[in-house]
Write a protein that holds these residues in place. Sequence first.
Motif, PDB file in Angstrom:
ATOM      1  N   ALA A 247       9.343  -1.271   8.082  1.00 44.42           N
ATOM      2  CA  ALA A 247       9.008  -2.372   7.174  1.00 44.42           C
ATOM      3  C   ALA A 247       9.030  -3.733   7.869  1.00 44.42           C
ATOM      4  O   ALA A 247       8.134  -4.561   7.663  1.00 44.42           O
ATOM      5  CB  ALA A 247       9.965  -2.373   5.979  1.00 44.42           C
ATOM      6  N   VAL A 248      10.039  -3.974   8.715  1.00 50.07           N
ATOM      7  CA  VAL A 248      10.148  -5.278   9.394  1.00 50.07           C
ATOM      8  C   VAL A 248       8.981  -5.475  10.356  1.00 50.07           C
ATOM      9  O   VAL A 248       8.339  -6.531  10.370  1.00 50.07           O
ATOM     10  CB  VAL A 248      11.489  -5.403  10.134  1.00 50.07           C
ATOM     11  N   ALA A 249       8.695  -4.462  11.165  1.00 49.67           N
ATOM     12  CA  ALA A 249       7.601  -4.568  12.139  1.00 49.67           C
ATOM     13  C   ALA A 249       6.256  -4.716  11.443  1.00 49.67           C
ATOM     14  O   ALA A 249       5.418  -5.538  11.842  1.00 49.67           O
ATOM     15  CB  ALA A 249       7.590  -3.340  13.048  1.00 49.67           C
ATOM     16  N   VAL A 250       6.055  -3.935  10.384  1.00 51.47           N
ATOM     17  CA  VAL A 250       4.793  -4.011   9.629  1.00 51.47           C
ATOM     18  C   VAL A 250       4.649  -5.382   8.981  1.00 51.47           C
ATOM     19  O   VAL A 250       3.576  -5.997   9.008  1.00 51.47           O
ATOM     20  CB  VAL A 250       4.735  -2.903   8.564  1.00 51.47           C
ATOM     21  N   GLY A 251       5.751  -5.888   8.410  1.00 52.18           N
ATOM     22  CA  GLY A 251       5.707  -7.200   7.761  1.00 52.18           C
ATOM     23  C   GLY A 251       5.405  -8.317   8.731  1.00 52.18           C
ATOM     24  O   GLY A 251       4.642  -9.240   8.429  1.00 52.18           O
ATOM     25  N   ALA A 252       6.001  -8.249   9.938  1.00 51.45           N
ATOM     26  CA  ALA A 252       5.732  -9.265  10.960  1.00 51.45           C
ATOM     27  C   ALA A 252       4.266  -9.217  11.370  1.00 51.45           C
ATOM     28  O   ALA A 252       3.622 -10.258  11.559  1.00 51.45           O
ATOM     29  CB  ALA A 252       6.634  -9.045  12.170  1.00 51.45           C
ATOM     30  N   GLY A 253       3.719  -8.009  11.500  1.00 46.19           N
ATOM     31  CA  GLY A 253       2.301  -7.873  11.851  1.00 46.19           C
ATOM     32  C   GLY A 253       1.388  -8.400  10.775  1.00 46.19           C
ATOM     33  O   GLY A 253       0.376  -9.049  11.062  1.00 46.19           O
ATOM     34  N   MET A 254       1.744  -8.150   9.510  1.00 46.84           N
ATOM     35  CA  MET A 254       0.933  -8.641   8.393  1.00 46.84           C
ATOM     36  C   MET A 254       0.957 -10.164   8.332  1.00 46.84           C
ATOM     37  O   MET A 254      -0.065 -10.803   8.058  1.00 46.84           O
ATOM     38  CB  MET A 254       1.441  -8.048   7.075  1.00 46.84           C
ATOM     39  N   ALA A 255       2.135 -10.749   8.595  1.00 44.12           N
ATOM     40  CA  ALA A 255       2.235 -12.217   8.604  1.00 44.12           C
ATOM     41  C   ALA A 255       1.410 -12.796   9.738  1.00 44.12           C
ATOM     42  O   ALA A 255       0.751 -13.837   9.580  1.00 44.12           O
ATOM     43  CB  ALA A 255       3.691 -12.638   8.726  1.00 44.12           C
ATOM     44  N   LEU A 256       1.428 -12.136  10.889  1.00 46.39           N
ATOM     45  CA  LEU A 256       0.674 -12.615  12.045  1.00 46.39           C
ATOM     46  C   LEU A 256      -0.830 -12.548  11.795  1.00 46.39           C
ATOM     47  O   LEU A 256      -1.585 -13.384  12.293  1.00 46.39           O
ATOM     48  CB  LEU A 256       1.032 -11.786  13.275  1.00 46.39           C
ATOM     49  N   SER A 257      -1.256 -11.564  11.008  1.00 47.32           N
ATOM     50  CA  SER A 257      -2.685 -11.416  10.731  1.00 47.32           C
ATOM     51  C   SER A 257      -3.181 -12.431   9.711  1.00 47.32           C
ATOM     52  O   SER A 257      -4.386 -12.575   9.506  1.00 47.32           O
ATOM     53  CB  SER A 257      -2.985  -9.998  10.230  1.00 47.32           C
ATOM     54  N   ASN A 258      -2.249 -13.121   9.059  1.00 44.18           N
ATOM     55  CA  ASN A 258      -2.623 -14.149   8.084  1.00 44.18           C
ATOM     56  C   ASN A 258      -1.818 -15.408   8.396  1.00 44.18           C
ATOM     57  O   ASN A 258      -0.750 -15.640   7.827  1.00 44.18           O
ATOM     58  CB  ASN A 258      -2.353 -13.665   6.660  1.00 44.18           C
ATOM     59  N   LEU A 259      -2.322 -16.216   9.314  1.00 43.63           N
ATOM     60  CA  LEU A 259      -1.573 -17.382   9.785  1.00 43.63           C
ATOM     61  C   LEU A 259      -1.337 -18.409   8.683  1.00 43.63           C
ATOM     62  O   LEU A 259      -0.374 -19.166   8.733  1.00 43.63           O
ATOM     63  CB  LEU A 259      -2.303 -18.037  10.959  1.00 43.63           C
TER      64      LEU A 259
END
Length: 219
Positions: free
Chosen positions: A199-211
């Motif tokens: 969840a943490v890694a996926v969430g960080a990736g999702m945040a990075l994909s939407n600056l």
Amino acid sequence: MKESAESAGSREVYFIEERMAAAIGAGLPVTEPKGSMIVDIGGGTTEVAVISLGGIVYSISVRVAGDKMDEAIVEYIKRKYRLLIGSSTAEIIKTTLGNAFPGDSVDSVEVKGRDLTTGIPKILSMDSDEVREAISEQINAIVGAVRTALEQMPPELSADLIDCGITLAGGGALLKNLDLLLKSETKLPIRVAADPLSAVAVGAGMALSNLAILRNLEK
């Protein structure tokens, strides 16, 4: 860390709270004007956070999580059976028999270790009720952190949890019947993230994909 990332060639560097990343990865509506609660049970700590409008309204962290449960199992077996086991064996026992709330059946597993009296290898049988007893202190600490967050969060956000409930993430979320225990203690719906371990890694990736969201989270 920011300077290191910039010197490595990054044009923009952002930081995100681990508990916020977990909430995003678990699919919580973190930017909406309503309250959400995430309980991230990792290896070293349990992080509980109330999130609304892209910010952490209240959070609490306790140094009790999976590693402490493993240590508790080691100490329980040593104290009760005079048998010494390793941390990896304790983790296997936890993932195999670990539970936070009594279920319909009692399972058991063979435990191999060194007899502290004779010094020779020994095998014994341990059941799921014993494992629950062994980790009860750690489970109670996690439940206590959740109750504290519920008591301290703004009352206008408390009502939102009646519908959306509490979301569990991290490896500890996979502990059998933990959701049932929290539901019994809080009377709220309890949901385990689809992929709690990531969840943490996926969430960080999702945040990075939407600056745009990421910039908003930093404010």
